[in-house]
Design an enzyme around this catalytic site. Structure first.
Site, PDB file in Angstrom:
ATOM      1  N   HIS A  76       0.821  -1.221   0.000  1.00 17.07           N
ATOM      2  CA  HIS A  76       0.000   0.000   0.000  1.00 17.07           C
ATOM      3  C   HIS A  76       0.850   1.264   0.000  1.00 17.07           C
ATOM      4  O   HIS A  76       0.514   2.251  -0.640  1.00 17.07           O
ATOM      5  CB  HIS A  76      -0.952  -0.012   1.203  1.00 17.07           C
TER       6      HIS A  76
ATOM      7  N   ASP B   2      -5.435  -7.221  -4.611  1.00 20.42           N
ATOM      8  CA  ASP B   2      -4.912  -6.200  -3.690  1.00 20.42           C
ATOM      9  C   ASP B   2      -4.026  -5.209  -4.441  1.00 20.42           C
ATOM     10  O   ASP B   2      -3.938  -5.244  -5.665  1.00 20.42           O
ATOM     11  CB  ASP B   2      -4.240  -6.836  -2.465  1.00 20.42           C
TER      12      ASP B   2
HETATM   13  O1  T3D Z   1       2.160 -13.945   0.351  1.00 16.92           O
HETATM   14  C1  T3D Z   1       0.996 -13.893  -0.006  1.00 16.92           C
HETATM   15  O2  T3D Z   1       0.362 -14.932  -0.276  1.00 16.92           O
HETATM   16  C2  T3D Z   1       0.317 -12.526  -0.145  1.00 16.92           C
HETATM   17  C3  T3D Z   1       0.057 -12.147  -1.555  1.00 16.92           C
HETATM   18  C4  T3D Z   1      -0.160 -10.924  -1.996  1.00 16.92           C
HETATM   19  C5  T3D Z   1      -0.342 -10.367  -3.338  1.00 16.92           C
HETATM   20  C6  T3D Z   1       0.011 -11.111  -4.611  1.00 16.92           C
HETATM   21  O3  T3D Z   1       0.762 -10.606  -5.405  1.00 16.92           O
HETATM   22  S1  T3D Z   1      -0.741 -12.575  -4.880  1.00 16.92           S
HETATM   23  C7  T3D Z   1      -0.087 -13.058  -6.460  1.00 16.92           C
HETATM   24  C8  T3D Z   1       1.291 -13.599  -6.352  1.00 16.92           C
HETATM   25  N1  T3D Z   1       1.804 -13.928  -7.656  1.00 16.92           N
HETATM   26  C9  T3D Z   1       1.442 -15.023  -8.306  1.00 16.92           C
HETATM   27  O4  T3D Z   1       0.630 -15.819  -7.870  1.00 16.92           O
HETATM   28  C10 T3D Z   1       2.147 -15.275  -9.620  1.00 16.92           C
HETATM   29  C11 T3D Z   1       3.018 -16.524  -9.510  1.00 16.92           C
HETATM   30  N2  T3D Z   1       3.762 -16.725 -10.712  1.00 16.92           N
HETATM   31  C12 T3D Z   1       3.218 -17.247 -11.816  1.00 16.92           C
HETATM   32  O5  T3D Z   1       2.053 -17.584 -11.888  1.00 16.92           O
HETATM   33  C13 T3D Z   1       4.141 -17.437 -12.985  1.00 16.92           C
HETATM   34  O6  T3D Z   1       5.475 -17.445 -12.540  1.00 16.92           O
HETATM   35  C14 T3D Z   1       3.968 -16.316 -14.062  1.00 16.92           C
HETATM   36  C15 T3D Z   1       2.619 -16.506 -14.752  1.00 16.92           C
HETATM   37  C16 T3D Z   1       4.057 -14.931 -13.445  1.00 16.92           C
HETATM   38  C17 T3D Z   1       5.082 -16.462 -15.116  1.00 16.92           C
HETATM   39  O7  T3D Z   1       5.141 -17.804 -15.583  1.00 16.92           O
HETATM   40  P1  T3D Z   1       6.416 -18.311 -16.373  1.00 16.92           P
HETATM   41  O8  T3D Z   1       6.123 -19.709 -16.844  1.00 16.92           O
HETATM   42  O9  T3D Z   1       6.779 -17.299 -17.421  1.00 16.92           O
HETATM   43  O10 T3D Z   1       7.630 -18.296 -15.328  1.00 16.92           O
HETATM   44  P2  T3D Z   1       7.904 -19.354 -14.150  1.00 16.92           P
HETATM   45  O11 T3D Z   1       8.754 -20.459 -14.673  1.00 16.92           O
HETATM   46  O12 T3D Z   1       6.636 -19.716 -13.476  1.00 16.92           O
HETATM   47  O13 T3D Z   1       8.768 -18.448 -13.139  1.00 16.92           O
HETATM   48  C18 T3D Z   1      10.174 -18.245 -13.307  1.00 16.92           C
HETATM   49  C19 T3D Z   1      10.796 -18.287 -11.929  1.00 16.92           C
HETATM   50  O14 T3D Z   1      10.266 -17.228 -11.129  1.00 16.92           O
HETATM   51  C20 T3D Z   1      10.463 -19.586 -11.198  1.00 16.92           C
HETATM   52  O15 T3D Z   1      11.573 -19.907 -10.378  1.00 16.92           O
HETATM   53  P3  T3D Z   1      12.549 -21.159 -10.795  1.00 16.92           P
HETATM   54  O16 T3D Z   1      11.678 -22.346 -11.016  1.00 16.92           O
HETATM   55  O17 T3D Z   1      13.205 -20.675 -12.070  1.00 16.92           O
HETATM   56  O18 T3D Z   1      13.479 -21.277  -9.646  1.00 16.92           O
HETATM   57  C21 T3D Z   1       9.289 -19.193 -10.326  1.00 16.92           C
HETATM   58  O19 T3D Z   1       9.140 -19.992  -9.181  1.00 16.92           O
HETATM   59  C22 T3D Z   1       9.689 -17.778  -9.931  1.00 16.92           C
HETATM   60  N3  T3D Z   1       8.506 -16.984  -9.575  1.00 16.92           N
HETATM   61  C23 T3D Z   1       7.525 -16.569 -10.368  1.00 16.92           C
HETATM   62  N4  T3D Z   1       6.623 -15.883  -9.687  1.00 16.92           N
HETATM   63  C24 T3D Z   1       7.039 -15.872  -8.414  1.00 16.92           C
HETATM   64  C25 T3D Z   1       8.246 -16.575  -8.332  1.00 16.92           C
HETATM   65  N5  T3D Z   1       8.891 -16.753  -7.173  1.00 16.92           N
HETATM   66  C26 T3D Z   1       8.339 -16.208  -6.078  1.00 16.92           C
HETATM   67  N6  T3D Z   1       7.182 -15.524  -6.083  1.00 16.92           N
HETATM   68  C27 T3D Z   1       6.501 -15.334  -7.235  1.00 16.92           C
HETATM   69  N7  T3D Z   1       5.370 -14.601  -7.212  1.00 16.92           N
END
Ligand code: T3D
Length: 262
Positions: free
Chosen positions: A89, A144
């Site tokens: 925020h 959020d």
């Molecule tokens: O803590 C709480 O719960 C409170 C939350 C509050 C507010 C929010 O923001 S909730 C939403 C949080 N974000 C997400 O849910 C998005 C999670 N990520 C994804 O769905 C996908 O990564 C994407 C769609 C954004 C991108 O997909 P892609 O296939 O291009 O990339 P990837 O392979 O998934 O990600 C690459 C790396 O980044 C991977 O790590 P690795 O396997 O290479 O070691 C992945 O784990 C990491 N990464 C991506 N998003 C996040 C993340 N690590 C930590 N947090 C993330 N949000």
């Protein structure tokens, strides 16, 4: 440890780059604190007259770093969301309250609070390979980072509800069609396009732009009569600026106005 937010100032344009590319520039407390600090300094620095916000690597931002809260889920627990959201925020409010225009240069995926961050900016330019997903419903959360305020204002309530309920991935062309973004440009031209626009804004009436942000935001919460009253207050303030007085003189003398930002 490298800075989680990089800062660069050229010709009145500050560029802030989220810098955790290996985890798609997801938010930690440190990144949010650094971003909030940069925004505060920019607000006080007359040398900055427009801001670009972008991400390092292939993402704009994937929102909250879900690894940073992993331990909270042990034994059926969960993070303290009120506490996490304080950091989110702070940043979103600082962007809205900043007295200068902010352009999001969306260089790749913007997910969850990363999409909220892009939507909190004044304008959005997307690379043609940018993608957007609200993501929150995928992990059973409500939107959020102010997204319930900003998204309906950009795309309308009906489309915003659809984007939030389904969390489908949206490509840059659809984002443009739905007015989620202002422009789409080839990925390798994103920063130069954002710079060109920011440089134009940096040569403009900065004080009036800052007041305009306040007026536009007030437009969605005030009734018409109250907005007219607020408009008169802000016009009074803008009318006091050096830029207004000099620009009217320049117009009457058939000269080009030069804005100092004051
Ligand atoms: O803590 C709480 O719960 C409170 C939350 C509050 C507010 C929010 O923001 S909730 C939403 C949080 N974000 C997400 O849910 C998005 C999670 N990520 C994804 O769905 C996908 O990564 C994407 C769609 C954004 C991108 O997909 P892609 O296939 O291009 O990339 P990837 O392979 O998934 O990600 C690459 C790396 O980044 C991977 O790590 P690795 O396997 O290479 O070691 C992945 O784990 C990491 N990464 C991506 N998003 C996040 C993340 N690590 C930590 N947090 C993330 N949000």
């Amino acid at each position: 440890m490298p800075d989680t937010v990089l800062y660069d100032l050229q010709n009145g344009v500050a560029t802030l780059t989220l810098n955790r590319p290996e985890v798609l520039n997801s938010f930690t407390e440190e990144l949010l604190d650094e971003l909030a600090d940069c925004l505060e300094k920019i607000g006080d620095d007359d040398a900055v007259r427009a801001v670009i916000l972008t991400g390092a690597g292939r993402a704009f931002s994937a929102g909250q770093d879900l690894n940073s809260t992993r331990a909270s889920y042990d034994d059926g627990g969960r993070p303290d969301f009120r506490d996490i959201l304080k950091g989110h925020h702070e940043v979103m409010s600082r962007i809205r309250e900043l007295n200068k225009p902010v352009i999001a240069a969306v260089n790749g995926v913007a997910a969850g609070a990363g999409m909220s961050l892009a939507c909190a900016c004044d304008l959005r330019i997307a690379a043609d390979n940018a993608r957007f997903t609200t993501a929150f419903s995928k992990i059973g959360l409500v939107p959020d980072g102010g997204l319930a305020y900003t998204l309906p204002r950009l795309v309308g309530l009906s489309k915003a509800t659809e984007l939030i309920f389904f969390s489908e991935m949206v490509n840059a062309q659809d984002a443009l069609e739905w007015r989620l973004v202002n422009r789409v440009v080839p990925a390798d031209e994103l920063l130069s396009a954002a710079n060109e626009e920011a440089t134009k804004l940096a040569a403009g009436p900065t004080l009036a732009y800052g007041l305009t942000k306040r007026l536009l935001d007030a437009g969605s919460t005030r009734d018409f009569d109250s907005l007219l009253g607020y408009e008169a207050d802000l016009q009074d303030e803008a009318g006091d600026s050096e830029d207004h007085k000099a620009a009217v003189k320049a117009f009457l003398n058939k000269q080009q106005a030069v804005f100092s930002g004051r």
